[in-house]
Scaffold this motif. Structure first.
Motif, PDB file in Angstrom:
ATOM      1  N   GLN A 298     -28.249 -80.749   0.979  1.00 12.46           N
ATOM      2  CA  GLN A 298     -29.261 -80.972  -0.065  1.00 12.46           C
ATOM      3  C   GLN A 298     -30.505 -81.613   0.537  1.00 12.46           C
ATOM      4  OE1 GLN A 298     -27.746 -83.080  -3.504  1.00 12.46           O
ATOM      5  NE2 GLN A 298     -25.771 -82.035  -3.326  1.00 12.46           N
ATOM      6  N   ASP A 299     -30.301 -82.603   1.426  1.00  5.61           N
ATOM      7  CA  ASP A 299     -31.434 -83.258   2.079  1.00  5.61           C
ATOM      8  C   ASP A 299     -32.201 -82.285   2.963  1.00  5.61           C
ATOM      9  OD1 ASP A 299     -30.661 -85.590   0.849  1.00  5.61           O
ATOM     10  OD2 ASP A 299     -29.629 -86.412   2.614  1.00  5.61           O
ATOM     11  N   GLN A 300     -31.481 -81.420   3.663  1.00  3.27           N
ATOM     12  CA  GLN A 300     -32.129 -80.443   4.520  1.00  3.27           C
ATOM     13  C   GLN A 300     -33.009 -79.496   3.698  1.00  3.27           C
ATOM     14  OE1 GLN A 300     -29.423 -78.178   6.936  1.00  3.27           O
ATOM     15  NE2 GLN A 300     -31.041 -76.885   7.779  1.00  3.27           N
ATOM     16  N   ILE A 301     -32.530 -79.087   2.539  1.00  2.87           N
ATOM     17  CA  ILE A 301     -33.303 -78.195   1.671  1.00  2.87           C
ATOM     18  C   ILE A 301     -34.558 -78.898   1.159  1.00  2.87           C
ATOM     19  CG2 ILE A 301     -33.248 -77.030  -0.576  1.00  2.87           C
ATOM     20  CD1 ILE A 301     -30.284 -76.373   0.027  1.00  2.87           C
ATOM     21  N   VAL A 302     -34.438 -80.167   0.765  1.00  2.00           N
ATOM     22  CA  VAL A 302     -35.582 -80.918   0.255  1.00  2.00           C
ATOM     23  C   VAL A 302     -36.599 -81.179   1.368  1.00  2.00           C
ATOM     24  CG1 VAL A 302     -36.284 -83.131  -0.742  1.00  2.00           C
ATOM     25  CG2 VAL A 302     -34.297 -81.930  -1.641  1.00  2.00           C
ATOM     26  N   GLN A 303     -36.130 -81.450   2.591  1.00  2.00           N
ATOM     27  CA  GLN A 303     -37.035 -81.713   3.713  1.00  2.00           C
ATOM     28  C   GLN A 303     -37.880 -80.491   4.065  1.00  2.00           C
ATOM     29  OE1 GLN A 303     -34.589 -83.086   6.919  1.00  2.00           O
ATOM     30  NE2 GLN A 303     -34.302 -85.130   6.028  1.00  2.00           N
ATOM     31  N   GLU A 304     -37.396 -79.312   3.780  1.00  2.00           N
ATOM     32  CA  GLU A 304     -38.140 -78.088   4.064  1.00  2.00           C
ATOM     33  C   GLU A 304     -39.159 -77.755   2.982  1.00  2.00           C
ATOM     34  OE1 GLU A 304     -38.116 -76.176   6.758  1.00  2.00           O
ATOM     35  OE2 GLU A 304     -36.660 -77.455   7.754  1.00  2.00           O
ATOM     36  N   GLY A 305     -39.291 -78.615   1.978  1.00  2.26           N
ATOM     37  CA  GLY A 305     -40.296 -78.401   0.943  1.00  2.26           C
ATOM     38  C   GLY A 305     -39.788 -77.612  -0.252  1.00  2.26           C
ATOM     39  N   CYS A 306     -38.485 -77.500  -0.399  1.00  3.71           N
ATOM     40  CA  CYS A 306     -37.901 -76.763  -1.525  1.00  3.71           C
ATOM     41  C   CYS A 306     -37.552 -77.738  -2.647  1.00  3.71           C
ATOM     42  CB  CYS A 306     -36.647 -76.033  -1.082  1.00  3.71           C
ATOM     43  SG  CYS A 306     -36.941 -74.871   0.249  1.00  3.71           S
TER      44      CYS A 306
ATOM     45  N   GLU B 215     -28.522 -74.441  -6.016  1.00  5.69           N
ATOM     46  CA  GLU B 215     -29.560 -73.506  -6.449  1.00  5.69           C
ATOM     47  C   GLU B 215     -30.907 -74.182  -6.241  1.00  5.69           C
ATOM     48  OE1 GLU B 215     -30.852 -71.169 -10.533  1.00  5.69           O
ATOM     49  OE2 GLU B 215     -28.914 -72.157 -10.417  1.00  5.69           O
ATOM     50  N   PHE B 216     -31.830 -73.484  -5.559  1.00  5.29           N
ATOM     51  CA  PHE B 216     -33.112 -74.094  -5.233  1.00  5.29           C
ATOM     52  C   PHE B 216     -34.223 -73.064  -5.220  1.00  5.29           C
ATOM     53  CE2 PHE B 216     -31.098 -72.833  -1.309  1.00  5.29           C
ATOM     54  CZ  PHE B 216     -32.116 -72.313  -0.534  1.00  5.29           C
ATOM     55  N   THR B 217     -35.468 -73.556  -5.345  1.00 11.60           N
ATOM     56  CA  THR B 217     -36.636 -72.699  -5.246  1.00 11.60           C
ATOM     57  C   THR B 217     -37.346 -73.002  -3.937  1.00 11.60           C
ATOM     58  OG1 THR B 217     -38.000 -74.299  -6.416  1.00 11.60           O
ATOM     59  CG2 THR B 217     -36.987 -72.562  -7.736  1.00 11.60           C
ATOM     60  N   SER B 218     -37.924 -71.961  -3.338  1.00 12.02           N
ATOM     61  CA  SER B 218     -38.574 -72.111  -2.044  1.00 12.02           C
ATOM     62  C   SER B 218     -39.884 -71.326  -2.034  1.00 12.02           C
ATOM     63  CB  SER B 218     -37.654 -71.597  -0.940  1.00 12.02           C
ATOM     64  OG  SER B 218     -38.330 -71.557   0.284  1.00 12.02           O
TER      65      SER B 218
ATOM     66  N   ALA C 239     -41.329 -70.305   0.731  1.00 13.43           N
ATOM     67  CA  ALA C 239     -41.253 -69.363   1.849  1.00 13.43           C
ATOM     68  C   ALA C 239     -39.794 -69.046   2.146  1.00 13.43           C
ATOM     69  CB  ALA C 239     -41.909 -69.964   3.086  1.00 13.43           C
ATOM     70  N   HIS C 240     -39.555 -67.921   2.808  1.00  9.07           N
ATOM     71  CA  HIS C 240     -38.178 -67.506   3.072  1.00  9.07           C
ATOM     72  C   HIS C 240     -37.660 -67.983   4.428  1.00  9.07           C
ATOM     73  CE1 HIS C 240     -40.516 -64.372   5.067  1.00  9.07           C
ATOM     74  NE2 HIS C 240     -39.474 -64.208   5.852  1.00  9.07           N
ATOM     75  N   ASP C 241     -38.476 -68.664   5.244  1.00  8.70           N
ATOM     76  CA  ASP C 241     -38.013 -69.106   6.558  1.00  8.70           C
ATOM     77  C   ASP C 241     -36.983 -70.226   6.473  1.00  8.70           C
ATOM     78  OD1 ASP C 241     -39.875 -70.875   5.611  1.00  8.70           O
ATOM     79  OD2 ASP C 241     -40.783 -71.273   7.567  1.00  8.70           O
ATOM     80  N   ILE C 242     -36.870 -70.902   5.344  1.00  9.15           N
ATOM     81  CA  ILE C 242     -35.845 -71.930   5.162  1.00  9.15           C
ATOM     82  C   ILE C 242     -34.443 -71.340   5.262  1.00  9.15           C
ATOM     83  CG2 ILE C 242     -36.049 -71.675   2.663  1.00  9.15           C
ATOM     84  CD1 ILE C 242     -34.864 -74.829   4.369  1.00  9.15           C
ATOM     85  N   ILE C 243     -34.285 -70.102   4.832  1.00 12.89           N
ATOM     86  CA  ILE C 243     -32.967 -69.476   4.795  1.00 12.89           C
ATOM     87  C   ILE C 243     -32.398 -69.348   6.203  1.00 12.89           C
ATOM     88  CG2 ILE C 243     -31.682 -67.427   4.078  1.00 12.89           C
ATOM     89  CD1 ILE C 243     -32.802 -69.191   1.796  1.00 12.89           C
ATOM     90  N   GLU C 244     -33.217 -68.931   7.156  1.00 18.90           N
ATOM     91  CA  GLU C 244     -32.738 -68.793   8.533  1.00 18.90           C
ATOM     92  C   GLU C 244     -32.283 -70.128   9.098  1.00 18.90           C
ATOM     93  OE1 GLU C 244     -35.963 -67.045  10.626  1.00 18.90           O
ATOM     94  OE2 GLU C 244     -35.880 -65.173   9.479  1.00 18.90           O
ATOM     95  N   LYS C 245     -33.045 -71.190   8.862  1.00 20.21           N
ATOM     96  CA  LYS C 245     -32.687 -72.520   9.369  1.00 20.21           C
ATOM     97  C   LYS C 245     -31.418 -73.035   8.696  1.00 20.21           C
ATOM     98  CE  LYS C 245     -37.501 -73.685  10.187  1.00 20.21           C
ATOM     99  NZ  LYS C 245     -38.618 -74.535   9.741  1.00 20.21           N
ATOM    100  N   LEU C 246     -31.329 -72.826   7.376  1.00 19.15           N
ATOM    101  CA  LEU C 246     -30.167 -73.302   6.623  1.00 19.15           C
ATOM    102  C   LEU C 246     -28.898 -72.573   7.064  1.00 19.15           C
ATOM    103  CD1 LEU C 246     -29.113 -75.083   4.279  1.00 19.15           C
ATOM    104  CD2 LEU C 246     -29.596 -73.159   2.765  1.00 19.15           C
ATOM    105  N   GLU C 247     -28.980 -71.260   7.200  1.00 19.12           N
ATOM    106  CA  GLU C 247     -27.798 -70.492   7.612  1.00 19.12           C
ATOM    107  C   GLU C 247     -27.386 -70.812   9.042  1.00 19.12           C
ATOM    108  OE1 GLU C 247     -28.450 -66.351   6.815  1.00 19.12           O
ATOM    109  OE2 GLU C 247     -27.972 -66.611   4.679  1.00 19.12           O
TER     110      GLU C 247
END
Length: 170
Positions: free
Chosen positions: A27-35, A64-67, A69-77
């Motif tokens: 969750q923190d990683q997702i928030v840090q990426e601006g989502c 469930e989150f909003t982003s 940009a789609h580059d967060i997905i590569e980092k998260l996965e």
């Protein structure tokens, strides 16, 4: 803004504090990426359809989150793949129907049946439902079943006509 949903399964042999820490880490990683996190669903311990790493159950989490940009997905996965505590994960981009479905599910419009809906229906309600076009149960009025008369079975012998055959000699 795109809306995503990531579901992951955590190894159930971990202590509860570490399981909560793993979920909080992502969750923190997702928030840090601006989502922006829309909803977190901790589904808990569930059985798996097939064994994974010799485990038959796992702790399910869905974020469930909003982003923007789609580059967060590569980092998260990539981080989910590298984490040994994660057994499986699935990331889905939600369309407008998926977003609507999740909103309805959170609002209680989709899901489990309420207790007052489980009450048995009366026969007169069943009769009304059958008139509306669909069969919803046993109708109120039912005629008694009459048995057919018993007829003895007689074997039928086929009649084959006999035609005399005349052979001519030369």
């Amino acid at each position: 803004m795109r809306q995503y949903e990531v579901t992951f399964i955590i190894d159930p042999v971990l202590p509860n504090e570490e399981i909560a820490g793993v979920a909080r880490n992502y969750q923190d990683q997702i928030v840090q990426e601006g989502c922006e996190i829309v909803h977190v669903d901790a589904m808990g311990l569930k059985p798996l359809a097939f064994p994974i790493h010799k485990r038959t159950s796992g702790i399910y989490f869905c974020i469930e989150f909003t982003s923007p940009a789609h580059d967060i997905i590569e980092k998260l996965e990539l981080s989910l793949r590298r984490d040994e505590r994660i057994m499986r994960f699935l990331t889905v981009k939600l369309d407008k129907y998926g977003v609507k479905y999740n909103q309805d599910k959170r609002n209680g419009l989709i899901g489990k049946v309420k207790k007052d809906d489980k009450k048995p229906r009366r026969d007169d309600e069943l009769e009304e439902d059958t008139r509306s076009g669909g069969y919803q149960g046993r109708p109120k009025t039912s005629a008694p079943v009459k048995s057919a008369p018993i007829v003895p079975v007689v074997p039928v012998v086929p009649v084959v006509p006999v035609v005399p055959v005349v052979l001519e000699e030369e």
